[in-house]
Design a protein around this motif. Structure first.
Motif, PDB file in Angstrom:
ATOM      1  N   LYS A  41     -12.294  16.866  36.800  1.00  9.85           N
ATOM      2  CA  LYS A  41     -11.182  17.729  36.434  1.00  9.85           C
ATOM      3  C   LYS A  41     -11.674  18.796  35.472  1.00  9.85           C
ATOM      4  O   LYS A  41     -12.424  18.499  34.541  1.00  9.85           O
ATOM      5  N   ALA A  92      -8.979  21.215  46.245  1.00 11.98           N
ATOM      6  CA  ALA A  92      -8.018  20.548  45.373  1.00 11.98           C
ATOM      7  C   ALA A  92      -7.866  19.083  45.767  1.00 11.98           C
ATOM      8  O   ALA A  92      -7.809  18.743  46.953  1.00 11.98           O
ATOM      9  N   GLY A  96      -4.703  17.168  39.851  1.00 16.71           N
ATOM     10  CA  GLY A  96      -5.278  18.391  39.292  1.00 16.71           C
ATOM     11  C   GLY A  96      -6.783  18.418  39.269  1.00 16.71           C
ATOM     12  O   GLY A  96      -7.388  19.226  38.556  1.00 16.71           O
ATOM     13  N   PHE A  98     -10.660  18.692  41.242  1.00 19.84           N
ATOM     14  CA  PHE A  98     -11.287  19.506  42.282  1.00 19.84           C
ATOM     15  C   PHE A  98     -12.594  18.867  42.701  1.00 19.84           C
ATOM     16  O   PHE A  98     -13.297  18.274  41.890  1.00 19.84           O
ATOM     17  N   PHE A 433      -6.249  29.993  41.876  1.00 23.47           N
ATOM     18  CA  PHE A 433      -6.105  29.435  43.216  1.00 23.47           C
ATOM     19  C   PHE A 433      -6.704  30.386  44.249  1.00 23.47           C
ATOM     20  O   PHE A 433      -6.821  31.594  44.027  1.00 23.47           O
ATOM     21  N   ARG A 444      -4.247  25.921  47.131  1.00 21.87           N
ATOM     22  CA  ARG A 444      -4.525  25.412  45.788  1.00 21.87           C
ATOM     23  C   ARG A 444      -5.976  24.997  45.578  1.00 21.87           C
ATOM     24  O   ARG A 444      -6.292  24.405  44.537  1.00 21.87           O
ATOM     25  N   ASN A 445      -6.844  25.287  46.530  1.00 24.96           N
ATOM     26  CA  ASN A 445      -8.262  25.165  46.265  1.00 24.96           C
ATOM     27  C   ASN A 445      -8.661  26.247  45.252  1.00 24.96           C
ATOM     28  O   ASN A 445      -7.926  27.219  45.040  1.00 24.96           O
ATOM     29  N   SER A 446      -9.810  26.085  44.651  1.00 23.53           N
ATOM     30  CA  SER A 446     -10.235  27.076  43.655  1.00 23.53           C
ATOM     31  C   SER A 446     -11.755  27.165  43.649  1.00 23.53           C
ATOM     32  O   SER A 446     -12.435  26.605  42.797  1.00 23.53           O
TER      33      SER A 446
END
Length: 689
Positions: A41, A92, A96, A98, A433, A444-446
């Protein structure tokens, strides 16, 4: 010169709906999330000054120790064998978190990805983030990461042989290059010609040299040598065509842009401008800066009434495409004009900012691409950042606060001024995002690219606190009245034929909706355009063949609007004969008219769509919860004549600034309630409270 532009558009169309991060200059499909190397995270630091929080970008960073590869080395590699670089994607996960992943499918036996874990496009731009953050804040942590990332940038560069100065794109987790990935990149191998990654390498090396020149002259000298190596590659692959022109559907375009792109060239110019300001005696670099900037400036086209509405087109092989990602052409010209003392280079950047960007804003923000209709309505940080950076750079270079005001509107995209009506950047974690889909859902991937450009925007906003305050104050779109499109195949009545081509992609543009309406002589169609708030331009979008004789007559009720000839010049370097282009009818349509009728006067009219643009476009932003505490209103004239426009809000006091079509202040006043202002031809006004 190696031509790589055609494949990037084909790939973009195939992947655009996924709104994946961009690398190699086009949207790419994120890899499946199986067997990822790490899941964690992004934890915010205890103290973050301003908006720029580098925690998530820090999380994306990893190290690798490459083996010995002929033609690839970097600064002090023997003593410092580890290289630092960001993972390409971050998918994501619950809570919260990744998961860092590479591009393409993962081979569980080798740990290799179809493309790779890291790519030079992201390494270069990550270096720029840390360079700018260090320079702006004095952060020693960012300085150290900038140093490490610039070492990685240099390692991707080929130093010997016929491809010296070019750059490999992909690398596996263990530091092994993948010069020919799947899907195939062009050039293939990736260091065998000009490329986006060459342009971005120049960007990073140029800004890196300028940053380290005083504090670490030895390292700066290494960066200078590597930049000069890439300038040599530019000279033999691109700039050898300086002063020569190609034809693109009848229009002359410069032949000396990187992969025929003002977009790629602009990112090289950003680095060359920074470098030339710090090393003014390097004649070769200054010459490259001058030549690329002149080519970019010549890609400005259209005006207030005609496509592309004063914008600087990104690609020499299409008159029909605009994209927001990598659209830093105005920023590049602004920086080059200052370094070179060339105000003529700034002029097209001002026109783009005042005319095209206002059109983009009142149409709903930084859509990924218009083909030429707003077909690709995904919005990503790369596009928002490119437009924001350009507005701020032009405001500084032209010394016109008008563009700072527009930058406040564009910056609001990160905080809710988007189709999702939700923040895309989180200052608490530094997560940006991966984008907003056309239906308003959020990816909501980053991954690296979104994170990079979100942070570049935040660093820029931190440097412009008044713009940052405005970007965060009014972020809820309460009114949009700008460019809209009606597909021709939805005609309410027609004697023509709806045609669905085998592919909507023409090779250089896109039929919206995947079809068009074909009208032969005496065939007609009536199209509903809805009612409007006032007078509107009507712009039929027609596929125009070479040297064709097709003509159409247009009317609204009994009112004739104009006759159009549908023809373009020689194909030249474009992928297909003919071009899909908007044509503005002579007379506008009143707001009360809800239909237009087209009649073919001869030949075959291939009508894709009708663009409708108000003579006065409008955008209103309010505070997120609809509070009256903050409000910003933009009104923009698309007319060649002065026009009255209403502005302001009932029961509220507003400060109104009126600007002409070049962003010069014409008048300012404080008004109570709704009032009327006179907009100069092509000008705009901003009201704030």
């Amino acid at each position: 010169m190696t031509n790589t532009s055609a494949r990037r558009w084909t790939a973009a169309l195939a992947a655009a709906a996924l709104c994946a991060p961009l690398a190699g200059g086009f949207p790419m499909v994120a890899a499946p999330a199986s067997a990822a190397p790490l899941e964690t995270k992004a934890v915010p630091p205890s103290e973050v000054e301003g908006l720029a929080n580098l925690a998530h970008l820090d999380f994306l960073l990893d190290t690798t120790t490459p083996g010995e590869v002929e033609g690839h080395t970097t600064y002090n590699l023997a003593a410092e064998p580890e290289l630092l670089m960001p993972w390409t994607y971050a998918d994501a996960r619950d809570g919260g978190t990744f998961e860092r992943v590479g591009g393409g499918p993962l081979d569980p036996e080798t740990g290799y990805w179809g493309q790779g874990a890291y790519n030079s496009d992201d390494v270069t731009r990550t270096a720029v983030v840390y360079i700018r953050h260090w320079q702006q804040t004095g952060s020693e942590a960012s300085r150290e990461k900038a140093y490490e990332l610039l070492r990685s940038v240099a390692y991707y560069q080929t130093t010997t042989g016929p491809n010296a100065g070019n750059v490999v794109l992909w690398m596996q987790p263990d530091g092994t290059f993948n010069p020919s990935p799947e899907p195939v990149e062009l050039p293939d191998p990736s260091d065998s010609g000009e490329s986006y990654w060459l342009a971005r390498t120049l960007w990073a090396l140029g800004e890196g040299y300028a940053a380290f020149a005083a504090s670490d002259p030895q390292f700066a000298a290494f960066l200078q040598q590597r930049l000069q190596l890439s300038v040599g590659a530019l000279d033999r692959q691109v700039l050898d065509d300086y002063g020569q022109y190609e034809i693109a559907d009848g229009v002359k375009v410069p032949a000396w842009l990187i992969i025929d792109g003002a977009d790629a060239s602009s990112e090289a110019v950003l680095g060359l401008a920074a470098y030339s300001a710090a090393a003014p005696d390097d004649a070769a670099a200054r010459s490259a800066l001058t030549k690329l900037s002149e080519g970019i400036a010549q890609m400005g086209a259209g005006d207030t009434r005609t496509w592309p509405y004063g914008g600087i087109l990104p690609w020499g092989q299409s008159r029909s495409i605009y994209h927001s990602w990598a659209s830093q052409m105005p920023a590049a010209l602004a920086e080059a004009s200052a370094v070179l003392g060339r105000p003529d280079l700034l002029a097209p950047a001002v026109t783009d900012s005042a005319s095209f960007t206002t059109t983009l804003l009142t149409a709903g923000g930084p859509d990924n691409a218009w083909f030429p209709t707003p077909t690709e309505k995904v919005q990503i940080a790369y596009g928002a950042d490119s437009r924001l950076q350009s507005l701020l750079a032009v405001a500084d270079a032209a010394q016109k606060p008008a563009f700072d005001e527009l930058a406040g509107l564009m910056g609001a995209w990160y905080f809710g001024m988007n189709k999702a009506k939700s923040p895309i950047y989180d200052p608490a974690t530094g997560v940006t995002f991966d984008g907003v889909q056309a239906d308003g859902s959020i990816n909501r991937n980053s991954g690296a690219e979104s994170t990079i450009h979100g942070l570049l925007s935040m660093i820029a906003l931190d440097a412009h606190p008044a713009v940052a305050a405005r970007a965060q104050a009014a972020t809820s779109v309460s009114l949009l009245d700008g460019l809209t499109t009606v597909e021709a195949e939805t005609a309410t009545s027609t004697t023509g034929t709806v045609t669905t081509p085998p592919s909507a992609w023409t090779g250089e543009s896109l039929f919206g909706g995947g079809a068009y309406l074909e009208l032969t002589k005496k065939e007609s169609a009536t199209i509903s355009i809805g009612a409007g708030s006032g007078l509107r331009h009507v712009e039929p979008v027609v596929y125009q063949p070479e040297a064709d004789t097709a003509r159409s007559f247009w009317k609204a009720g009994r009112l004739p609007l104009g006759v159009l000839n549908h023809s373009v010049g020689a194909q030249g370097i474009t992928a297909a004969s003919g071009a899909l282009l908007p044509q503005t009818l002579l007379l506008p349509v009143s707001g009360s008219r809800s239909e237009v009728t087209a009649l073919s006067l001869g030949g075959t009219v291939q009508l894709d769509a009708v663009i409708i643009r108000p003579l006065v476009s409008r955008m209103v932003l309010d505070a997120p919860a609809g509070s009256a505490a903050a409000r910003t209103e933009l009104v923009h004239s698309t007319s060649t004549l002065t026009l009255p426009a209403t502005i302001g809000a009932a029961g509220a006091t507003s400060v109104v600034h009126v600007y002409d079509k070049a962003g010069a202040l014409v008048r300012d006043r404080t008004v109570a309630g709704v009032t009327s202002v006179i907009l100069p031809a092509g000008g705009f006004a901003v009201a704030t409270r």
